[in-house]
Design an enzyme around this catalytic site. Structure first.
Site, PDB file in Angstrom:
ATOM      1  CG  ASN A  72     -10.767  61.456 -35.840  1.00  0.00           C
ATOM      2  OD1 ASN A  72     -11.723  62.172 -35.515  1.00  0.00           O
ATOM      3  ND2 ASN A  72     -10.577  60.239 -35.355  1.00  0.00           N
ATOM      4  CB  VAL A  74     -14.359  64.772 -36.680  1.00  0.00           C
ATOM      5  CG1 VAL A  74     -15.715  65.279 -37.171  1.00  0.00           C
ATOM      6  CG2 VAL A  74     -13.445  64.466 -37.867  1.00  0.00           C
ATOM      7  CG  LEU A  76     -18.345  62.214 -31.429  1.00  0.00           C
ATOM      8  CD1 LEU A  76     -18.770  61.943 -29.993  1.00  0.00           C
ATOM      9  CD2 LEU A  76     -18.516  60.964 -32.279  1.00  0.00           C
ATOM     10  CG  ASN A 102     -21.321  55.662 -32.504  1.00  0.00           C
ATOM     11  OD1 ASN A 102     -21.333  56.778 -31.998  1.00  0.00           O
ATOM     12  ND2 ASN A 102     -20.384  54.774 -32.243  1.00  0.00           N
ATOM     13  CB  CYS A 133     -15.604  59.986 -28.808  1.00  0.00           C
ATOM     14  SG  CYS A 133     -14.932  61.275 -29.909  1.00  0.00           S
ATOM     15  N   GLY A 247      -7.443  49.364 -36.647  1.00  0.00           N
ATOM     16  CA  GLY A 247      -6.334  49.103 -37.555  1.00  0.00           C
ATOM     17  C   GLY A 247      -6.508  47.971 -38.536  1.00  0.00           C
ATOM     18  N   GLY A 268     -12.263  50.504 -40.280  1.00  0.00           N
ATOM     19  CA  GLY A 268     -12.433  51.947 -40.172  1.00  0.00           C
ATOM     20  C   GLY A 268     -11.541  52.747 -41.094  1.00  0.00           C
ATOM     21  CB  THR A 269      -8.228  54.306 -40.481  1.00  0.00           C
ATOM     22  OG1 THR A 269      -8.620  54.905 -39.236  1.00  0.00           O
ATOM     23  CG2 THR A 269      -7.267  55.241 -41.184  1.00  0.00           C
TER      24      THR A 269
END
Length: 307
Positions: A72, A74, A76, A102, A133, A247, A268-269
């Site tokens: 990804n 994106v 932020l 965050n 990030c 993960g 997360g993912t």
């Protein structure tokens, strides 16, 4: 027997209902998953990165699938603190769980400014400093790959914060323990690790990168062994509670992180492919504890660091 199992955990003096939290950028602000998940069972909702001013993010394409995960870039993208507080905090306040906001920025002053934006805002339990990030050109990972900068930005936010500060660490470093020690020296109350790994895909037919940003952050099951290893290393190097992430998709993954030294596990993912995975992970942890006579996760936390 079920009543004897205590799923709650303590992070920096704050009690969480359970050890399962959500990773920033994968769960919106909770509202998006409310029809699939009992939010009150989560240990915390970690919202997508919030900056002082609105951020537009990176050009598309921003997402690319990979074997065992996704990339990804994106960047932020977010509407800024003022709009987030107005539109998202009312829902989060009644979610029944803890809220981790965050924080992101390009400069040290940016981080301080966004932390101050939340001064007096009810319902925020933690700040999570996103100094890791990989998808922005300034701030973010640039601060999280230098121990001195990690210490400085942590201390700057701690000087204005009235709630515990979690520092999210980047795996894109030679020695993650040095960065962890920098955050600890700056006054961090807890750590979260790891963020995504730098990755890239190329469209061989177009002969160009798949992502508009060219590189992106690799997440998903492919990075879990790296994340577990880094949690294990950091747990031995600092005295701070750790939220393990990277993960985790099953209850077995969560137990691995805890045995490596994590107090909680951030998912997360996996939320993208299975919106109910956090609930399934919680059920699996509880069953594992029951079957193995474990009453509290402190009994197995960091157990691999003791051998």
């Amino acid at each position: 027997m079920t009543n004897m199992i205590d799923l709650s955990v303590n992070i920096a003096g704050v009690r969480l209902n359970s050890p399962v939290t959500t990773a920033s950028g994968t769960f919106g602000s909770g509202r998006e998953y409310a029809q699939f998940v009992d939010l009150s069972r989560l240990g915390a909702i970690t919202v997508k990165g919030v900056s002082h001013e609105p951020w537009p993010g990176n050009p598309p394409p921003r997402i690319a699938e990979t074997h065992g995960g996704m990339l990804n870039a994106v960047g932020l993208q977010n509407p800024g603190a003022e709009k987030f507080i107005k539109e998202d905090m009312p829902f989060l306040r009644q979610s029944g769980t803890r809220v981790i906001v965050n924080l992101c920025g390009r400069t040290l002053d940016d981080y301080v400014a966004v932390a101050q934006d939340f001064d007096g805002v009810d319902g925020v339990d933690f700040f999570e400093l996103n100094i890791s990030c990989p998808n922005i050109k300034a701030g973010g990972m640039a601060m999280g790959t230098d121990a001195d900068m990690a210490e400085k930005v942590t201390r700057a936010v701690k000087n204005v914060a009235k709630i515990p500060v979690i520092v999210k660490l980047s795996p894109n470093v030679t020695d993650i323990t040095s960065i962890a020690k920098g955050a600890e020296a700056g006054g961090a109350d807890a750590l979260c690790l790891i963020n995504t790994l730098l990755g890239m895909r190329i469209d061989i037919h177009k002969k160009m990168p798949v992502l508009g940003n060219k590189i992106g952050g690799l997440s998903g099951p492919a990075i879990k062994p790296i994340a577990v290893r880094m949690v294990w290393q950091v747990a031995k190097a600092v005295a701070l509670p750790i939220i393990g992430t990277g993960g985790a998709a099953t209850w077995e993954d969560a137990i691995e992180f805890i045995m490596a030294g994590a107090s909680a596990v951030s998912v997360g993912t996996a939320n993208f492919s299975n919106p109910r995975c956090t609930m399934e992970i919680l059920d699996g942890i509880e069953n594992f504890m029951r079957e193995n006579g474990i009453k509290n996760l402190t009994e197995i936390r960091g157990i691999c660091n003791e051998t």
